[in-house]
Design a protein around this motif. Structure first.
Motif, PDB file in Angstrom:
ATOM      1  N   MET A  18       9.052  18.558  41.580  1.00  0.00           N
ATOM      2  CA  MET A  18       9.508  17.178  41.507  1.00  0.00           C
ATOM      3  C   MET A  18       9.228  16.477  42.824  1.00  0.00           C
ATOM      4  N   VAL A  19       8.737  15.239  42.720  1.00  0.00           N
ATOM      5  CA  VAL A  19       8.501  14.389  43.887  1.00  0.00           C
ATOM      6  C   VAL A  19       9.122  13.032  43.601  1.00  0.00           C
ATOM      7  N   ALA A  20       9.854  12.489  44.556  1.00  0.00           N
ATOM      8  CA  ALA A  20      10.409  11.147  44.438  1.00  0.00           C
ATOM      9  C   ALA A  20      10.193  10.434  45.761  1.00  0.00           C
ATOM     10  N   SER A  21       9.749   9.187  45.690  1.00  0.00           N
ATOM     11  CA  SER A  21       9.538   8.423  46.919  1.00  0.00           C
ATOM     12  C   SER A  21       9.694   6.942  46.633  1.00  0.00           C
ATOM     13  N   THR A  22       9.539   6.151  47.679  1.00  0.00           N
ATOM     14  CA  THR A  22       9.717   4.708  47.558  1.00  0.00           C
ATOM     15  C   THR A  22       8.449   3.980  47.121  1.00  0.00           C
ATOM     16  N   HIS A  23       7.355   4.679  46.863  1.00  0.00           N
ATOM     17  CA  HIS A  23       6.137   4.056  46.339  1.00  0.00           C
ATOM     18  C   HIS A  23       5.478   5.016  45.354  1.00  0.00           C
ATOM     19  N   GLU A  35       0.216  20.072  42.058  1.00  0.00           N
ATOM     20  CA  GLU A  35      -0.614  20.542  40.943  1.00  0.00           C
ATOM     21  C   GLU A  35      -1.788  21.387  41.419  1.00  0.00           C
ATOM     22  N   ARG A  36      -2.292  21.130  42.614  1.00  0.00           N
ATOM     23  CA  ARG A  36      -3.422  21.917  43.116  1.00  0.00           C
ATOM     24  C   ARG A  36      -2.958  23.185  43.829  1.00  0.00           C
ATOM     25  N   GLY A  37      -1.650  23.498  43.735  1.00  0.00           N
ATOM     26  CA  GLY A  37      -1.140  24.746  44.275  1.00  0.00           C
ATOM     27  C   GLY A  37      -0.381  24.616  45.569  1.00  0.00           C
ATOM     28  N   GLY A  38      -0.251  23.413  46.097  1.00  0.00           N
ATOM     29  CA  GLY A  38       0.509  23.228  47.315  1.00  0.00           C
ATOM     30  C   GLY A  38       2.001  23.379  47.087  1.00  0.00           C
ATOM     31  N   ASN A  39       2.730  23.551  48.170  1.00  0.00           N
ATOM     32  CA  ASN A  39       4.187  23.659  48.054  1.00  0.00           C
ATOM     33  C   ASN A  39       4.843  22.320  48.390  1.00  0.00           C
ATOM     34  N   ALA A  40       6.174  22.306  48.468  1.00  0.00           N
ATOM     35  CA  ALA A  40       6.901  21.058  48.685  1.00  0.00           C
ATOM     36  C   ALA A  40       6.532  20.409  50.013  1.00  0.00           C
ATOM     37  N   PHE A  41       6.221  21.217  51.022  1.00  0.00           N
ATOM     38  CA  PHE A  41       5.912  20.668  52.339  1.00  0.00           C
ATOM     39  C   PHE A  41       4.516  20.050  52.353  1.00  0.00           C
ATOM     40  N   ASP A  42       3.561  20.702  51.707  1.00  0.00           N
ATOM     41  CA  ASP A  42       2.244  20.082  51.544  1.00  0.00           C
ATOM     42  C   ASP A  42       2.378  18.736  50.832  1.00  0.00           C
ATOM     43  N   ALA A  43       3.176  18.718  49.767  1.00  0.00           N
ATOM     44  CA  ALA A  43       3.333  17.503  48.961  1.00  0.00           C
ATOM     45  C   ALA A  43       4.003  16.391  49.762  1.00  0.00           C
ATOM     46  N   ALA A  44       5.009  16.743  50.557  1.00  0.00           N
ATOM     47  CA  ALA A  44       5.697  15.735  51.360  1.00  0.00           C
ATOM     48  C   ALA A  44       4.754  15.106  52.378  1.00  0.00           C
ATOM     49  N   VAL A  45       3.904  15.916  52.994  1.00  0.00           N
ATOM     50  CA  VAL A  45       2.965  15.387  53.982  1.00  0.00           C
ATOM     51  C   VAL A  45       1.940  14.483  53.309  1.00  0.00           C
ATOM     52  N   ALA A  46       1.436  14.879  52.146  1.00  0.00           N
ATOM     53  CA  ALA A  46       0.493  14.033  51.416  1.00  0.00           C
ATOM     54  C   ALA A  46       1.137  12.697  51.052  1.00  0.00           C
ATOM     55  N   ALA A  47       2.384  12.736  50.618  1.00  0.00           N
ATOM     56  CA  ALA A  47       3.101  11.495  50.295  1.00  0.00           C
ATOM     57  C   ALA A  47       3.306  10.642  51.544  1.00  0.00           C
ATOM     58  N   ILE A 413      11.251  10.065  51.104  1.00  0.00           N
ATOM     59  CA  ILE A 413      10.525  11.067  50.320  1.00  0.00           C
ATOM     60  C   ILE A 413      11.456  12.243  50.054  1.00  0.00           C
ATOM     61  N   ASP A 414      11.503  12.704  48.799  1.00  0.00           N
ATOM     62  CA  ASP A 414      12.182  13.952  48.439  1.00  0.00           C
ATOM     63  C   ASP A 414      11.231  14.792  47.606  1.00  0.00           C
ATOM     64  N   VAL A 415      11.160  16.088  47.899  1.00  0.00           N
ATOM     65  CA  VAL A 415      10.304  16.995  47.132  1.00  0.00           C
ATOM     66  C   VAL A 415      11.017  18.333  46.963  1.00  0.00           C
ATOM     67  N   ASN A 421      11.477  25.634  47.772  1.00  0.00           N
ATOM     68  CA  ASN A 421      11.309  24.829  48.985  1.00  0.00           C
ATOM     69  C   ASN A 421      11.735  23.392  48.691  1.00  0.00           C
ATOM     70  N   VAL A 422      12.386  22.768  49.644  1.00  0.00           N
ATOM     71  CA  VAL A 422      12.885  21.404  49.412  1.00  0.00           C
ATOM     72  C   VAL A 422      12.857  20.629  50.726  1.00  0.00           C
ATOM     73  N   VAL A 423      12.573  19.327  50.628  1.00  0.00           N
ATOM     74  CA  VAL A 423      12.485  18.496  51.816  1.00  0.00           C
ATOM     75  C   VAL A 423      13.025  17.105  51.516  1.00  0.00           C
ATOM     76  N   SER A 424      13.729  16.541  52.483  1.00  0.00           N
ATOM     77  CA  SER A 424      14.205  15.160  52.445  1.00  0.00           C
ATOM     78  C   SER A 424      13.780  14.507  53.748  1.00  0.00           C
ATOM     79  N   ALA A 425      13.062  13.389  53.667  1.00  0.00           N
ATOM     80  CA  ALA A 425      12.547  12.741  54.872  1.00  0.00           C
ATOM     81  C   ALA A 425      12.665  11.235  54.746  1.00  0.00           C
ATOM     82  N   THR A 426      12.935  10.581  55.876  1.00  0.00           N
ATOM     83  CA  THR A 426      13.113   9.130  55.900  1.00  0.00           C
ATOM     84  C   THR A 426      12.187   8.527  56.959  1.00  0.00           C
ATOM     85  N   PRO A 427      10.892   8.431  56.658  1.00  0.00           N
ATOM     86  CA  PRO A 427       9.962   7.850  57.631  1.00  0.00           C
ATOM     87  C   PRO A 427      10.127   6.346  57.752  1.00  0.00           C
ATOM     88  N   SER A 428       9.900   5.847  58.965  1.00  0.00           N
ATOM     89  CA  SER A 428      10.076   4.419  59.220  1.00  0.00           C
ATOM     90  C   SER A 428       9.347   4.061  60.501  1.00  0.00           C
TER      91      SER A 428
END
Length: 601
Positions: A18-23, A35-47, A413-415, A421-428
């Motif tokens: 699951m991925v949730a973000s503001t865009h 989907e290409r095999g990355g984990n939550a941290f790969d996905a968070a960085v891509a987002a 961003i939440d993944v 693996n789980v991540v919560s980040a608030t970039p600004s």
């Protein structure tokens, strides 16, 4: 006010990721990475890299990125601090020489060390699995070939277009193609940013095939190489800012070279059968925990949607954020105060101050017998705002003053992935409207330094190498069975009020993620803004107009000044969760702002 079960979109449920973000484009980039095999941290960085391109009015690569993460191997949440500190040249004495009482919110003077890119590269190196190319290619594509511009970006550029033309020609060159503000919905490219990311990738891959060596090379290119050199030259330029004068910056390349993001423990509180985790007192995160502790001490919550609940929560917020002003900051004293601020006896005594009527006072407590001290500026007439003037810190940029003063906001961003693996980040930060675009790089410096006070002896007083007490506030909750939920929102000072509402809805009232997000919201404006001009409206409580009229009337009877906000205007929460007993992953995202989305399967 009863919840009828209607939501603007379904709560997502699945078992893969699951991925949730503001865009929505950032969410899609994160999901494609899973989907290409990355984990939550790969996905968070891509987002995150994608958000730099598609929400440049809310964040950028030279901004800030506090992150809370938990891994499948180590489920104890911890913080990766992507909040850069003040430059070596940033002293109170320097600002006194300039004749400034507050640090300007725009221009060169409030720039701190850019923390976002360092945090994302560190997260990818330490916990990701994919090479830099695989997670940055989405951002390069959208920057190089363009993306449909969302209305918020178009509005922001149009709002500051005159300022750009008059004072910031490099910004005008990038953000006003052909001399005109871009139109929402049309394709918009950032070719200079694409060039920067392509060069970063080239320098990374020149280090050889090893993934970690590539990421270290990228880090060095950013913090000691071509990016740091361009930032050093840019900061030396005189730039017109909201003080009405032009100033050179204090940030230098040596400041970037001297900094590294670091891991640290969360600050946490046990509440209603879960543990709530936040960043330390260099953020405003512990204010959420203080509010929860006081509400617990007050006993059973008033009914959902009632004026009684709004009153109680608003009054508790006033007390918690008064303590924020007196005790939070990146200082030994602030960290030492945390246990006493979260002590149940202290929280019970503070909760006893909540009465039947609205308080207009800023009342910090005395945790552990400490003597509270508020910034002297807060007792001046300049610190008070007219009612309704600080109603909404969400996505709109206010009409700028002649000096170019504007306001920006934030992303989230939440993944969560199938491995746990789980991540919560608030970039600004790094907003296009608050610092001139660096023409060689295609992005802007952040202005987080405006959150420091220029009065000595406070926990959040300016000092070289010190982190500003940021509003950025990702969140994570865990339970004793291994369950985890990551959540957060943009919104400046309101972040830890809107997140409190989410927790009350989800944990105390038992609503699902999406229903908790969609429920009508409110916040208090009684405590000082963290952003220049640092004002407060002591009796204002901002309430979405979906509440019935009798709620507004009842709040007035209690002495509040209710400010009616749009029906879907307060907060842009997102959330993901994992239940290890069933393997089910869930996600929700906010319809407010009409950009955020969750995806998953």
């Amino acid at each position: 006010m009863a919840i009828d079960g209607f939501t603007t979109r379904p709560e997502l449920a699945g078992t893969f990721g699951m991925v949730a973000s503001t865009h929505y484009l950032a969410t899609a980039a994160g999901m494609a990475t899973l989907e290409r095999g990355g984990n939550a941290f790969d996905a968070a960085v891509a987002a995150a890299f994608t958000l730099h391109v598609v929400e440049p009015h809310l964040n950028g690569p030279a901004g800030d990125a506090p992150i809370i993460l938990a891994t499948a191997a180590d489920p104890v949440p911890r913080v990766l601090c992507g909040q850069g500190p003040a430059p070596a040249a940033a002293t109170i004495e320097r600002f006194e020489e300039l004749g400034l009482e507050l640090i300007p919110g725009t221009g060169q003077l409030p720039a701190v060390v850019p923390g976002a890119m360092g945090a994302w590269l560190t997260l990818l190196r330490d916990h990701g699995t994919l090479p830099l190319r695989d997670v940055i290619e989405f951002a390069i594509g959208y920057a190089e070939h363009g993306h449909p511009l969302v209305p918020g970006v178009a509005r922001t550029i149009a709002t500051v277009a005159g300022h750009f033309r008059t004072h910031w020609s490099d910004s005008a060159a990038q953000w006003l193609p052909g001399g005109e503000a871009p139109v929402a919905g049309r394709m918009f490219a950032l070719p200079k940013l694409a060039e920067t990311y392509r060069r970063l990738l080239s320098e990374a891959e020149a280090a050889g095939p090893d993934r970690e060596a590539q990421l270290e090379a990228a880090y060095q290119a950013w913090y000691t190489g071509f990016v740091a050199e361009a930032i050093d030259a840019h900061a030396a330029r005189e730039v017109f800012d909201e003080s009405g004068r032009a100033h050179r910056g204090l940030l230098a390349g040596a400041d970037l070279a001297a900094w590294r993001p670091a891991y640290e423990p969360t600050v946490s509180l046990d509440w209603h059968g879960v543990t709530v985790h936040k960043a330390g007192p260099w953020s405003q995160g512990p204010a959420l925990l203080i509010q929860l502790g006081m509400l617990e001490a007050l006993g059973e919550l008033p009914p959902h949607g009632s004026a009684e609940r709004i009153h109680r929560v608003a009054e508790v917020a006033k007390l918690a954020f008064a303590d924020r002003e007196a005790y939070f900051g990146d200082s030994p004293e602030a960290f030492a105060a945390m246990p006493d601020l979260l002590d149940p006896a202290y929280l019970k005594a503070r909760a006893a101050l909540v009465g039947d009527s609205a308080s207009a006072q800023l009342r910090p407590g005395s945790p552990g017998g400490r003597e509270p001290r508020l910034p002297g500026f807060l007792s001046s007439p300049a610190a008070l705002a007219a009612s309704g003037s600080v109603a909404d810190a969400m996505t709109n940029v206010e009409k700028p003053e002649p000096n170019g003063a504007t306001r920006g906001d934030t992303c989230h961003i939440d993944v969560v992935d199938r491995w746990g693996n789980v991540v919560s980040a608030t970039p600004s930060g790094g907003w296009l409207q608050s610092n001139p675009t660096i023409p060689e790089l295609g992005f802007c410096l952040g202005t987080r330094g405006q959150m420091f006070w220029l009065e000595p002896g406070l926990p959040n007083s300016l000092a070289p190498g010190k982190r500003p007490r940021t509003t950025l506030s990702p969140s994570m909750i865990t339970d004793g069975a291994g369950g985890v939920t990551a959540f957060g929102t943009p919104g400046g000072d309101q972040q830890d009020q809107w997140q409190l509402l989410f927790l009350l809805n989800h944990i105390a009232d038992g609503l699902d993620l999406q229903t908790s997000i969609d429920a009508p919201a409110w916040h208090s404006s009684a405590f000082p803004q963290s952003f220049t001009p640092r004002t407060r409206a002591p009796l204002d409580v901002v309430v979405e107009e979906r509440f019935p009229r009798e709620v507004f009337d009842a709040l007035r009877e209690r002495g509040h000044l209710p400010v009616q906000s749009g029906p879907w205007s307060l907060g842009r929460l997102s959330a993901v969760s994992r239940d290890p007993r069933t393997g089910v992953l869930r996600a929700g995202a906010n319809p407010r702002g009409m950009q955020g989305y969750a995806a998953g399967r």
